[in-house]
Design an enzyme around this catalytic site. Sequence first.
Site, short mmCIF file in Angstrom:
data_model
loop_
_atom_site.label_atom_id
_atom_site.label_comp_id
_atom_site.label_asym_id
_atom_site.label_seq_id
_atom_site.Cartn_x
_atom_site.Cartn_y
_atom_site.Cartn_z
N SER A 25 -4.71 -8.85 8.25
CA SER A 25 -4.95 -7.42 8.23
C SER A 25 -4.76 -6.82 6.84
O SER A 25 -3.84 -7.17 6.11
CB SER A 25 -3.99 -6.73 9.21
OG SER A 25 -4.23 -5.34 9.24
N LYS A 49 -7.99 -3.86 9.15
CA LYS A 49 -6.90 -3.06 8.58
C LYS A 49 -6.10 -2.39 9.70
O LYS A 49 -6.67 -1.89 10.67
CB LYS A 49 -7.52 -1.98 7.66
CG LYS A 49 -6.54 -0.98 7.08
CD LYS A 49 -5.72 -1.57 5.98
CE LYS A 49 -4.64 -0.62 5.48
NZ LYS A 49 -3.66 -1.32 4.63
N ILE A 75 -0.35 0.30 -0.48
CA ILE A 75 -1.47 1.07 0.07
C ILE A 75 -0.94 2.17 0.99
O ILE A 75 -1.43 3.29 0.99
CB ILE A 75 -2.44 0.15 0.86
CG1 ILE A 75 -2.90 -1.04 -0.01
CG2 ILE A 75 -3.62 0.93 1.41
CD1 ILE A 75 -3.78 -0.71 -1.16
N GLY A 76 0.05 1.84 1.82
CA GLY A 76 0.64 2.86 2.69
C GLY A 76 -0.17 3.11 3.95
O GLY A 76 -0.22 4.25 4.44
N CYS A 134 5.30 -3.20 7.93
CA CYS A 134 4.74 -2.72 6.67
C CYS A 134 5.85 -2.15 5.79
O CYS A 134 6.57 -1.25 6.20
CB CYS A 134 3.69 -1.66 6.92
SG CYS A 134 2.93 -1.10 5.38
N LYS A 168 3.96 -8.84 14.32
CA LYS A 168 3.94 -9.27 12.92
C LYS A 168 5.22 -8.85 12.23
O LYS A 168 5.53 -7.65 12.15
CB LYS A 168 2.72 -8.69 12.21
CG LYS A 168 2.64 -9.14 10.75
CD LYS A 168 1.31 -8.82 10.14
CE LYS A 168 1.25 -9.22 8.69
NZ LYS A 168 -0.03 -8.87 8.08
N THR A 196 4.33 -8.62 3.69
CA THR A 196 4.65 -8.75 2.27
C THR A 196 6.16 -8.64 1.99
O THR A 196 6.92 -8.11 2.79
CB THR A 196 3.92 -7.67 1.46
OG1 THR A 196 4.22 -6.40 2.04
CG2 THR A 196 2.42 -7.90 1.45
N GLY A 247 0.43 -16.38 1.13
CA GLY A 247 0.05 -17.21 -0.01
C GLY A 247 -0.85 -18.37 0.32
O GLY A 247 -1.02 -19.27 -0.50
N GLY A 268 -4.78 -13.96 3.49
CA GLY A 268 -4.75 -12.58 3.00
C GLY A 268 -5.27 -12.45 1.59
O GLY A 268 -6.48 -12.44 1.34
C1 LIG Z 1 -3.79 -4.88 -0.26
C2 LIG Z 1 -3.08 -5.35 0.98
C3 LIG Z 1 -3.10 -4.56 2.12
C4 LIG Z 1 -2.44 -4.97 3.27
N1 LIG Z 1 -2.51 -4.20 4.40
C5 LIG Z 1 -1.93 -4.65 5.54
C6 LIG Z 1 -2.07 -3.92 6.75
O1 LIG Z 1 -2.73 -2.89 6.83
N2 LIG Z 1 -1.45 -4.41 7.86
C7 LIG Z 1 -0.72 -5.57 7.85
O2 LIG Z 1 -0.20 -5.98 8.89
N3 LIG Z 1 -0.60 -6.30 6.71
C8 LIG Z 1 -1.19 -5.86 5.57
N4 LIG Z 1 -1.07 -6.60 4.43
C9 LIG Z 1 -0.27 -7.84 4.46
C10 LIG Z 1 -1.15 -9.07 4.72
O3 LIG Z 1 -1.81 -9.00 5.96
C11 LIG Z 1 -0.28 -10.36 4.65
O4 LIG Z 1 0.67 -10.32 5.69
C12 LIG Z 1 0.44 -10.52 3.33
O5 LIG Z 1 -0.34 -10.07 2.26
C13 LIG Z 1 0.87 -11.96 3.08
O6 LIG Z 1 -0.25 -12.83 3.08
P1 LIG Z 1 -1.04 -13.27 1.73
O7 LIG Z 1 -0.01 -13.74 0.76
O8 LIG Z 1 -1.98 -14.34 2.18
O9 LIG Z 1 -1.74 -12.04 1.25
C14 LIG Z 1 -1.73 -6.20 3.27
C15 LIG Z 1 -1.72 -6.99 2.12
C16 LIG Z 1 -2.39 -6.60 0.98
C17 LIG Z 1 -2.38 -7.48 -0.23
#
Ligand SMILES: Cc1cc2nc3c(=O)[nH]c(=O)nc-3n(C[C@H](O)[C@H](O)[C@H](O)COP(=O)(O)O)c2cc1C
Length: 323
Positions: A25, A49, A75-76, A134, A168, A196, A247, A268
């Site tokens: 997401s 999203k 992003i918020g 979040c 999550k 994150t 990652g 992600g």
């Molecule tokens: C720009 C951005 C926006 C994100 N928005 C959301 C979100 O709306 N909802 C959510 O559950 N996670 C959100 N995440 C978190 C990702 O879904 C994921 O859990 C996190 O980035 C770790 O995975 P990755 O290292 O593969 O990115 C966001 C991550 C990024 C980088």
Amino acid sequence: MNSRPVSLAVQLGRLQLPNPILVASGTFGYAREMEHLVDLSRLGGILPKTVTQQPRPGNPPWRTVETTGGMLNSIGLDNDGIEAFIAHHLPYLRTVRAAILVSIAGRTHDEFVQMAAQLDREPGIAALELNVSCPNVSGGVDFGTDADSCRRLVAGVRSACGLPILAKLTPNVTRIADIAAGAADGGADAVSLINTVLGMAIDWRRRKPVLGNVLGGLSGPAIKPIALRCVYQVARAVRIPLVGIGGIATIDDVLEFLVAGASAVQIGTANYYDPTVTMKLLDALPQALAEAGVASVAELVGTLHTESPGQPKAASANGTAAR
Ligand SMILES: Cc1cc2nc3c(=O)[nH]c(=O)nc-3n(C[C@H](O)[C@H](O)[C@H](O)COP(=O)(O)O)c2cc1C
């Protein structure tokens, strides 16, 4: 080389998926933006999203910054709210021949439950993912940091909605396994981990934080060891399936998460620097599983050996590393 046919299907509680490669997401828009780059029908699942009950403008700029081996975002939860999601995004998502897992975030218990009940009435949704993690919003995050709140939230959503539920989780807690146990007790079909990692970036010349919201969430390859550790710990604490996130960018990353105990993974940040990464992972997966000597994804899940004869134990699951 093993030449047996390999089964890619995975079962996440009540949710069956054709393969374990999903998109995370917030990193894949509402899928339409990606349709010219990715064969969406090949994906194990798509998480648009996160949707909130009311529209949210998100945080002030800057909202993203590159870091070593990853990125920070604040992003918020910028989104147009659930009514707009149902009216403008869900009709397209229904046409995509992939499982759609809708990510929701409420500020309160009741908001989560109301959104779940509303989405339950909409056709074309395979599951809900409760974003209780979040780091960039003030409301809602306590559901991900207190095991009992998490349990009550999942139980409340479960009684209001017949869809499979994923919770999550955030890594920004002392004992993520306790929160996962709360989600499992509440009736979650699976837990997704991780969101994150809370971080920040500083422009020392201006003596200012780089992000408008000061703090943000770190993602990308830099957090993979943290995510693997979380999957490893949670796999020993709950019996429900896990979805690994954090990652993941290569086929080796995918197999590491499966061995650690994840039944599926979400990609992600890697989508940003290689939008076709999921297609490459899907191309490589059957051969990698054959190389691992297994005939199905499930056969590899949680097969990590933590002790081998003659080697000291590296770390205990509750966090104390052996010296
Ligand atoms: C720009 C951005 C926006 C994100 N928005 C959301 C979100 O709306 N909802 C959510 O559950 N996670 C959100 N995440 C978190 C990702 O879904 C994921 O859990 C996190 O980035 C770790 O995975 P990755 O290292 O593969 O990115 C966001 C991550 C990024 C980088």
